[in-house]
Design a protein around this motif. Structure first.
Motif, PDB file in Angstrom:
ATOM      1  N   UNK A  87      -5.820  -4.669   1.853  1.00 48.58           N
ATOM      2  CA  UNK A  87      -4.449  -4.319   2.192  1.00 48.58           C
ATOM      3  C   UNK A  87      -4.419  -3.189   3.213  1.00 48.58           C
ATOM      4  N   UNK A  88      -3.578  -3.360   4.230  1.00 43.59           N
ATOM      5  CA  UNK A  88      -3.486  -2.386   5.310  1.00 43.59           C
ATOM      6  C   UNK A  88      -4.418  -2.659   6.474  1.00 43.59           C
ATOM      7  N   UNK A  89      -5.153  -3.743   6.415  1.00 42.14           N
ATOM      8  CA  UNK A  89      -6.150  -4.030   7.451  1.00 42.14           C
ATOM      9  C   UNK A  89      -5.503  -4.309   8.808  1.00 42.14           C
ATOM     10  N   UNK A  90      -6.191  -3.881   9.855  1.00 42.01           N
ATOM     11  CA  UNK A  90      -5.836  -4.224  11.226  1.00 42.01           C
ATOM     12  C   UNK A  90      -6.977  -5.052  11.810  1.00 42.01           C
ATOM     13  N   UNK A 108      -6.553  -4.657  16.396  1.00 37.59           N
ATOM     14  CA  UNK A 108      -5.371  -3.796  16.563  1.00 37.59           C
ATOM     15  C   UNK A 108      -4.060  -4.469  16.181  1.00 37.59           C
ATOM     16  N   UNK A 109      -4.117  -5.626  15.532  1.00 34.29           N
ATOM     17  CA  UNK A 109      -2.924  -6.266  14.978  1.00 34.29           C
ATOM     18  C   UNK A 109      -2.824  -5.895  13.503  1.00 34.29           C
ATOM     19  N   UNK A 110      -1.695  -5.364  13.075  1.00 37.82           N
ATOM     20  CA  UNK A 110      -1.493  -5.099  11.650  1.00 37.82           C
ATOM     21  C   UNK A 110      -1.357  -6.415  10.899  1.00 37.82           C
ATOM     22  N   UNK A 149     -10.592   3.721   2.295  1.00 38.26           N
ATOM     23  CA  UNK A 149     -10.624   4.567   1.105  1.00 38.26           C
ATOM     24  C   UNK A 149      -9.398   5.458   1.010  1.00 38.26           C
ATOM     25  N   UNK A 150      -8.815   5.808   2.172  1.00 40.03           N
ATOM     26  CA  UNK A 150      -7.528   6.511   2.198  1.00 40.03           C
ATOM     27  C   UNK A 150      -6.520   5.532   2.797  1.00 40.03           C
ATOM     28  N   UNK A 151      -5.870   4.738   1.968  1.00 42.86           N
ATOM     29  CA  UNK A 151      -5.008   3.672   2.485  1.00 42.86           C
ATOM     30  C   UNK A 151      -3.731   4.210   3.112  1.00 42.86           C
ATOM     31  N   UNK A 152      -3.171   3.415   4.000  1.00 42.87           N
ATOM     32  CA  UNK A 152      -1.906   3.769   4.640  1.00 42.87           C
ATOM     33  C   UNK A 152      -0.769   3.663   3.625  1.00 42.87           C
ATOM     34  N   UNK A 153       0.345   4.292   3.963  1.00 39.54           N
ATOM     35  CA  UNK A 153       1.515   4.241   3.087  1.00 39.54           C
ATOM     36  C   UNK A 153       1.985   2.802   2.890  1.00 39.54           C
ATOM     37  N   UNK A 154       1.971   2.002   3.963  1.00 38.30           N
ATOM     38  CA  UNK A 154       2.448   0.626   3.842  1.00 38.30           C
ATOM     39  C   UNK A 154       1.500  -0.221   2.987  1.00 38.30           C
ATOM     40  N   UNK A 155       0.199   0.115   2.985  1.00 38.04           N
ATOM     41  CA  UNK A 155      -0.742  -0.598   2.123  1.00 38.04           C
ATOM     42  C   UNK A 155      -0.478  -0.270   0.654  1.00 38.04           C
TER      43      UNK A 155
END
Length: 377
Positions: A11-14, A17-19, A53-59
């Motif tokens: 989750x949160x992968x790009x 450079x595409x989310x 390991x430090x996921x984004x807020x959207x993830x």
């Protein structure tokens, strides 16, 4: 007892450079629909829930949405951490979530206790083994010989004190020797992270994560693969949900439910004139994520921009021709360090393209170099 086996959500992968968050929410919604249809007793997620390991807020928000959806189905969910996850962050609130049927693997402390569910044949014990490195196991068992990943898993499993008369399911996130890798996976030099499949011999089913292509290692040891394609090496994969039925001791049935992504991932190869022809591209799903390989010997001016008007989700463009197959080094070590940048770039261009720059290209290059140097003053 029926299980749904998932792993490697990332989750949160790009990708290039595409989310992928929108695509991930779409496919997780499809997985929830499969769960509603199949009515499993449990869902097991074998690591790499997050991509970092430090996921984004959207993830984090996406996982929260998915877990809420799982809890609303009433299914028991078991989640172990992978090498991309932070065990501490992933397990946060785990004791509270247990009351909602969400069971998270804690940070490894040398002791793994099973969580048991029951059916008409008795107990099925679920063991949540997070991604382990040998050093993590040596810390708790200094008297044991733990020199490899196989040693680490073997020692960790031996100290689980399995009751082999009962049915036991393991969640594990490791590279088991013999599995087929993809480009989107982390690879250790020399295969140092290999784990021998024999260490899992006492389990009735081993739900593996880490490898992105679905595959069986043995009859009871399986990678379910990612729910989405995360590299063009996976373009030909059929992504799916693995459905496992654990019957009486010794009875196991493994099936799959195919998944259809919001956007597929495809490869296109040909000459520029060919792949920009309406007759050609109307046969394709141009909304897919696309890798285009041009066969033209000469560079097409602004090729990427022109192609992106037809293929809006163009991720990669490359050339495959005589000059790209020439792997000769441009300069020997140290050569060119004292050259003027215009000369250095001109020689590089000629080596890569088998022809010198035109007067127009040379003037453009000189102008750009002067502007860059001016900006740095």
């Amino acid at each position: 007892m029926k299980l749904i086996h998932l792993s490697d959500l990332h989750l949160g992968k790009r990708v290039n450079d595409f989310s992928m968050v929108e695509d991930q929410k779409f496919i997780l919604g499809q997985i929830l629909a499969v769960i509603e249809k199949e009515q499993p007793d449990a869902v097991v997620i074998a690591g790499d829930v997050y991509d970092k390991s430090v996921p984004s807020a959207e993830a984090v928000e996406l996982l929260d949405w998915f877990l809420c959806g799982l809890s609303q189905t009433g299914v028991q969910t078991f989640i172990s951490s992978g090498n991309h996850d932070s065990p501490e962050r992933l397990s946060f609130g785990g004791r509270l979530m247990t009351h909602a049927g969400i069971h998270l693997s804690p940070v490894y402390d040398g002791s793994i206790s099973p969580i048991s569910l029951h059916d008409e044949f008795g107990a099925v014990n679920f063991y949540l083994l997070p991604f382990l490195k040998p050093v993590q196991v040596r810390r708790f068992f200094p008297e044991e010989t733990v020199e490899s990943y196989t040693d680490g898993c073997r020692v960790a499993i031996r100290h689980m004190n399995l009751d082999t008369a009962q049915r036991n399911v393991l969640l594990s996130h490791q590279f088991v020797t013999g599995a087929q890798r993809c480009e989107s996976e982390d690879i250790s030099v020399g295969g140092s992270d290999n784990v021998d499949a024999s260490v899992f011999g006492d389990f009735d089913y081993v739900a593996l994560g880490h490898i992105h292509s679905p595959q069986n290692i043995t009859g009871h040891i399986r990678y379910c693969g990612t729910p989405l394609k995360y590299s063009f090496s996976e373009a030909n994969h059929q992504k799916s949900v693995t459905v496992v039925t654990v019957g009486e001791k010794g009875e196991l049935l493994i099936e799959t439910c195919p998944l259809k992504p919001m956007r597929d991932m495809i490869k296109v190869k040909g000459f520029f004139e060919e792949i920009t022809d309406k007759v050609f591209y109307e046969k394709l799903d141009t909304e897919s994520y696309v890798q285009i390989t041009l066969l033209d010997e000469q560079d097409i001016p602004n090729a990427f921009g022109k192609l992106a008007t037809i293929y809006p989700n163009l991720m990669q463009m490359r050339y495959e021709n005589k000059r790209t197959m020439d792997n000769a080094n441009v300069f020997s070590e140290g050569e060119g360090l004292n050259m003027a940048p215009e000369v250095l770039f001109s020689q590089f261009y000629e080596t890569m393209n088998n022809q010198p720059m035109t007067k127009e290209q040379s003037e453009y290059m000189t102008d750009m170099i002067e502007k860059i140097w001016e900006d740095k003053k």
